[in-house]
Design an enzyme around this catalytic site. Structure first.
Site, PDB file in Angstrom:
ATOM      1  N   ALA A 239      38.593  46.174  44.401  1.00 32.75           N
ATOM      2  CA  ALA A 239      38.324  47.589  44.701  1.00 32.75           C
ATOM      3  C   ALA A 239      38.507  48.428  43.439  1.00 32.75           C
ATOM      4  CB  ALA A 239      39.227  48.055  45.834  1.00 32.75           C
ATOM      5  N   ARG A 240      39.729  48.823  43.176  1.00 35.44           N
ATOM      6  CA  ARG A 240      40.057  49.542  41.951  1.00 35.44           C
ATOM      7  C   ARG A 240      41.492  49.196  41.579  1.00 35.44           C
ATOM      8  NH1 ARG A 240      35.381  50.334  41.056  1.00 35.44           N
ATOM      9  NH2 ARG A 240      34.304  52.322  40.746  1.00 35.44           N
ATOM     10  N   GLU A 269      41.710  49.313  32.638  1.00 38.63           N
ATOM     11  CA  GLU A 269      40.637  48.447  32.158  1.00 38.63           C
ATOM     12  C   GLU A 269      39.674  49.247  31.275  1.00 38.63           C
ATOM     13  OE1 GLU A 269      38.959  47.475  36.174  1.00 38.63           O
ATOM     14  OE2 GLU A 269      37.139  48.445  35.427  1.00 38.63           O
ATOM     15  N   HIS A 288      35.900  42.960  35.869  1.00 43.87           N
ATOM     16  CA  HIS A 288      35.142  43.910  36.715  1.00 43.87           C
ATOM     17  C   HIS A 288      33.684  43.450  36.891  1.00 43.87           C
ATOM     18  CE1 HIS A 288      35.121  48.376  38.115  1.00 43.87           C
ATOM     19  NE2 HIS A 288      34.191  47.697  38.763  1.00 43.87           N
TER      20      HIS A 288
HETATM   21  C1  DGY Z   1      31.221  50.448  41.613  1.00 40.58           C
HETATM   22  O1  DGY Z   1      30.019  50.593  41.894  1.00 40.58           O
HETATM   23  O2  DGY Z   1      32.075  51.251  41.965  1.00 40.58           O
HETATM   24  C2  DGY Z   1      31.572  49.261  40.794  1.00 40.58           C
HETATM   25  O3  DGY Z   1      32.923  49.155  40.626  1.00 40.58           O
HETATM   26  C3  DGY Z   1      30.870  49.309  39.444  1.00 40.58           C
HETATM   27  O4  DGY Z   1      31.007  50.561  38.909  1.00 40.58           O
END
Ligand code: DGY
Length: 322
Positions: A239-240, A269, A288
């Site tokens: 996710a993040r 990152e 990522h």
């Molecule tokens: C998103 O689309 O949020 C992916 O993490 C790539 O930016």
């Protein structure tokens, strides 16, 4: 639909996407793919009508407030919009869009890769073979954890979470989830709903994070929450990075409270991730790659362009988030 609108394209995009952009708009491209500073973002936007950007550019309130008044829209080449201050954009009357749906399959694939990579010690194995450190095979060599039949717990049962859950079912995993609201039976597809994160964590043999980064989800997986996981759980994050408290996760990986983690996203990152992740053997780390397939990156570009086309033909973009 050619227009005389000018688009500031902040990163080098796939060739097919840039070809459509060049066909339909005047564009300020970034052929060197330079990562622009805040000042350069403001500068590059001068004389433009919209910005097509990625999650790598920080459109915070300060940057947004300095954008020229000609900017009508920020079309994101991403589903995540945590890099964009939506209320500042709203305040300035700038439309913001994202690219949902088109990257869900690709990102769910990476979640499964992260789960398997972590469970089956793929990070260690890759290093061993590529660094010529593999000298033995025996019946107790590099034993990992099997995921078949275990419990797959999803936080954030949106588009990506639902597809990851379906893929996990392919491994006969029992799916559990927590979401802001319970899904209808069709979308739930047999998954067991938990009305609190705490209750979900208690059954998470594999915990897969799929919620957006918001002020509420920041540091969600902290020491207190990790303590609720079963001993030897596996953590997956596609996710993040902001959803995880790195110090807490690293300490749990060291003590093996968390057996292993498969991570595709990180705080800081790309170049300032927590350095201790690199020293751990029980991690499977990717840079990522969630949406990084040829098909998906083209589809993200086309979706961002569909949104711009709608805006510049006076319509409503399908993916408006502000
Ligand atoms: C998103 O689309 O949020 C992916 O993490 C790539 O930016």
């Amino acid at each position: 639909m050619p227009t005389d609108s000018r688009i500031f394209v902040t990163r080098k995009l796939p060739d097919n996407v840039e070809a459509r952009l060049a066909r339909d708009y005047d564009c300020n491209f970034n052929p060197e793919d330079k990562l622009y500073s805040s000042a350069e973002l403001v500068d590059g936007a001068q004389g433009c009508d919209a910005i097509l950007c990625c999650h790598t550019e920080q459109f915070n309130a300060d940057v947004i407030n300095q954008l020229p008044s000609t900017i009508k829209a920020i079309a994101n080449f991403s589903v995540g919009v945590d890099h964009c201050d939506l209320s500042a954009a709203k305040g300035k009357g700038i439309i913001v869009t994202n690219t949902p749906d088109v990257l869900s399959d690709a990102t769910a694939e990476i979640a499964i890769l992260c789960m398997l990579g972590a469970a089956r010690r793929a990070g260690e194995g890759l290093k061993m073979v590529s660094q010529n450190q593999w000298h033995d095979w025996n019946p107790t060599f590099m034993l990992g954890k099997q995921v078949t039949g275990k419990r797959f717990a999803v936080i954030g049962m949106g588009r990506v979470g639902q597809i990851a859950a379906r893929r996990a079912k392919g491994f006969d995993m029992q799916v559990h989830y927590h979401n802001r609201r319970r899904l209808d039976a069709d979308a739930e597809n047999g998954a067991i709903y938990h009305d609190s994160v705490e209750s979900l964590l208690a059954v998470a043999d594999v915990l897969s994070l799929h919620c957006p980064a918001t002020p509420e989800s920041s540091g969600l997986l902290n020491a207190e929450k990790i303590a609720l996981l079963p001993e030897g759980a596996i953590v997956v994050n596609t996710a993040r990075g902001a959803v995880v408290d790195d110090d807490a996760l690293i300490s749990a990986l060291k003590s093996e409270k968390v057996y292993a983690a498969g991570l595709d996203v990180f705080n800081g990152e790309p170049s300032h991730i927590h350095p201790e992740y690199r020293d751990l053997s029980n991690v499977f780390l990717l840079p990522h790659l969630g949406s990084a397939t040829i098909e998906t990156r083209d589809a993200m570009g086309y979706r961002a362009l569909d949104n711009l086309d709608a805006i510049f033909s006076g319509g409503e973009p399908q993916d408006r988030v502000a």
